[in-house]
Enzyme design. Structure first.
Site, mmCIF file in Angstrom:
data_model
loop_
_atom_site.group_PDB
_atom_site.id
_atom_site.type_symbol
_atom_site.label_atom_id
_atom_site.label_comp_id
_atom_site.label_asym_id
_atom_site.label_seq_id
_atom_site.Cartn_x
_atom_site.Cartn_y
_atom_site.Cartn_z
ATOM 1 N N LYS A 13 0.832 -1.219 0.000
ATOM 2 C CA LYS A 13 0.000 0.000 0.000
ATOM 3 C C LYS A 13 0.860 1.260 0.000
ATOM 4 O O LYS A 13 0.489 2.247 -0.626
ATOM 5 C CB LYS A 13 -1.039 -0.008 1.122
ATOM 6 N N ARG A 88 -7.708 2.710 9.896
ATOM 7 C CA ARG A 88 -7.205 1.372 10.204
ATOM 8 C C ARG A 88 -8.258 0.527 10.913
ATOM 9 O O ARG A 88 -8.053 -0.655 11.149
ATOM 10 C CB ARG A 88 -6.046 1.505 11.153
ATOM 11 N N ARG A 122 12.257 -7.118 3.473
ATOM 12 C CA ARG A 122 12.086 -5.666 3.329
ATOM 13 C C ARG A 122 13.155 -4.860 4.082
ATOM 14 O O ARG A 122 13.459 -5.133 5.234
ATOM 15 C CB ARG A 122 10.692 -5.284 3.838
ATOM 16 N N ARG A 155 12.861 -2.500 9.529
ATOM 17 C CA ARG A 155 12.021 -1.827 10.513
ATOM 18 C C ARG A 155 11.748 -2.788 11.667
ATOM 19 O O ARG A 155 11.509 -3.964 11.451
ATOM 20 C CB ARG A 155 10.690 -1.431 9.855
ATOM 21 N N ARG A 166 0.891 -8.175 13.166
ATOM 22 C CA ARG A 166 0.306 -7.083 12.374
ATOM 23 C C ARG A 166 -0.751 -7.633 11.401
ATOM 24 O O ARG A 166 -1.756 -6.983 11.134
ATOM 25 C CB ARG A 166 1.394 -6.323 11.621
HETATM 26 P P1 AMP Z 1 2.267 1.362 8.450
HETATM 27 O O1 AMP Z 1 3.541 2.061 8.111
HETATM 28 O O2 AMP Z 1 1.056 1.969 7.782
HETATM 29 O O3 AMP Z 1 2.351 -0.140 8.240
HETATM 30 O O4 AMP Z 1 2.019 1.591 10.029
HETATM 31 C C1 AMP Z 1 2.960 1.140 10.990
HETATM 32 C C2 AMP Z 1 2.334 1.124 12.364
HETATM 33 O O5 AMP Z 1 1.894 2.449 12.717
HETATM 34 C C3 AMP Z 1 1.105 0.256 12.532
HETATM 35 O O6 AMP Z 1 1.418 -1.115 12.755
HETATM 36 C C4 AMP Z 1 0.444 0.899 13.742
HETATM 37 O O7 AMP Z 1 1.125 0.558 14.930
HETATM 38 C C5 AMP Z 1 0.701 2.384 13.504
HETATM 39 N N1 AMP Z 1 -0.375 3.039 12.715
HETATM 40 C C6 AMP Z 1 -0.268 3.600 11.464
HETATM 41 N N2 AMP Z 1 -1.448 4.132 11.071
HETATM 42 C C7 AMP Z 1 -2.311 3.888 12.077
HETATM 43 C C8 AMP Z 1 -3.693 4.180 12.290
HETATM 44 N N3 AMP Z 1 -4.428 4.795 11.347
HETATM 45 N N4 AMP Z 1 -4.253 3.789 13.454
HETATM 46 C C9 AMP Z 1 -3.549 3.163 14.408
HETATM 47 N N5 AMP Z 1 -2.258 2.832 14.288
HETATM 48 C C10 AMP Z 1 -1.626 3.205 13.135
#
Ligand code: AMP
Length: 210
Positions: A13, A88, A122, A155, A166
């Site tokens: 994404k 989310r 990754r 990461r 996740r």
């Molecule tokens: P991402 O980079 O989008 O995979 O997000 C990494 C992490 O950030 C997620 O696993 C959550 O811990 C947190 N996170 C990102 N966006 C949200 C959201 N909209 N609501 C809650 N946690 C978020």
């Protein structure tokens, strides 16, 4: 036009949001990047979310919603935005109706087995945020960013145990949003099992802009 891109962690994404933001001239808004930036700068918000982020859990809705609203207030883009990582869960999808109108939602679908394989390779650049993959998109020089020469890292939340957590969070909390947008008639689903460019082309075609 305001777009939302949904997808499990590792579904691509982020890469799709970036490519679509370039194609349509939209501002790319990644709540994950915002939260990681808060962590890196050790702000109060950053410190408060570190443990949850590292465990692969969602951070509280009000925290991430305030960050997003603040970003949107400060960054006006007349073409619109592409939201990567928000909403989310159903609560966020409902809350956001009060502050932004979403035109289309793209769900990038990839099965769990392929995601686990992808995420094990990754690597990201902590400096310019470019991402690479030892299996699919290796950097030209091992562990070095092609763009800025910084050393690449895994990461914390891409480690295998956390990836599984996740994915579970995604299925339980984020997937229900798909039906929410389907019912509104603004959902477009795409098979994300191909390379980045192929998936981007399919999305553009599905959005009726090729
Ligand atoms: P991402 O980079 O989008 O995979 O997000 C990494 C992490 O950030 C997620 O696993 C959550 O811990 C947190 N996170 C990102 N966006 C949200 C959201 N909209 N609501 C809650 N946690 C978020």
């Amino acid at each position: 036009m305001n777009l939302v891109v949904l997808g499990a962690p590792g579904a691509g994404k982020g890469a799709q949001s970036f490519a679509l933001s370039e194609y349509f001239g939209l501002t790319h808004v990644s709540t994950g990047d915002m939260l990681r930036d808060e962590m890196k700068r050790k702000t109060d918000v950053g410190i408060s979310v570190t443990e949850r982020m590292n465990k692969g859990e969602l951070v509280p809705d009000d925290v991430v919603t305030e960050l997003l609203k603040d970003f949107l207030r400060r960054n006006q883009n007349e073409n619109g935005v592409i939201l990567d990582g928000y909403p989310r869960n159903l609560n966020q999808a409902v809350i956001m109706e009060d502050f932004i109108k979403i035109d289309r939602v793209i769900s990038v679908n990839v099965e769990d087995g392929l995601i686990i394989e992808r995420m094990s390779g990754r690597l990201v650049c902590p400096s310019c945020k470019a991402s690479f993959n030892t299996h699919y998109k290796p950097p030209k020089v091992k562990h070095i960013c092609d763009n800025c020469g910084h050393k690449l890292v895994t990461r914390e939340d891409d480690k295998k145990k956390t990836v599984k957590k996740r994915l579970k969070t995604y299925h339980e909390e984020t997937e229900p949003i798909i039906n929410f947008y389907k019912a509104k008639g603004i959902l477009t689903e795409v098979n994300g099992a191909f390379d980045i460019e192929t998936v981007t082309k399919s999305i553009i075609k599905l959005l009726g802009d090729d």
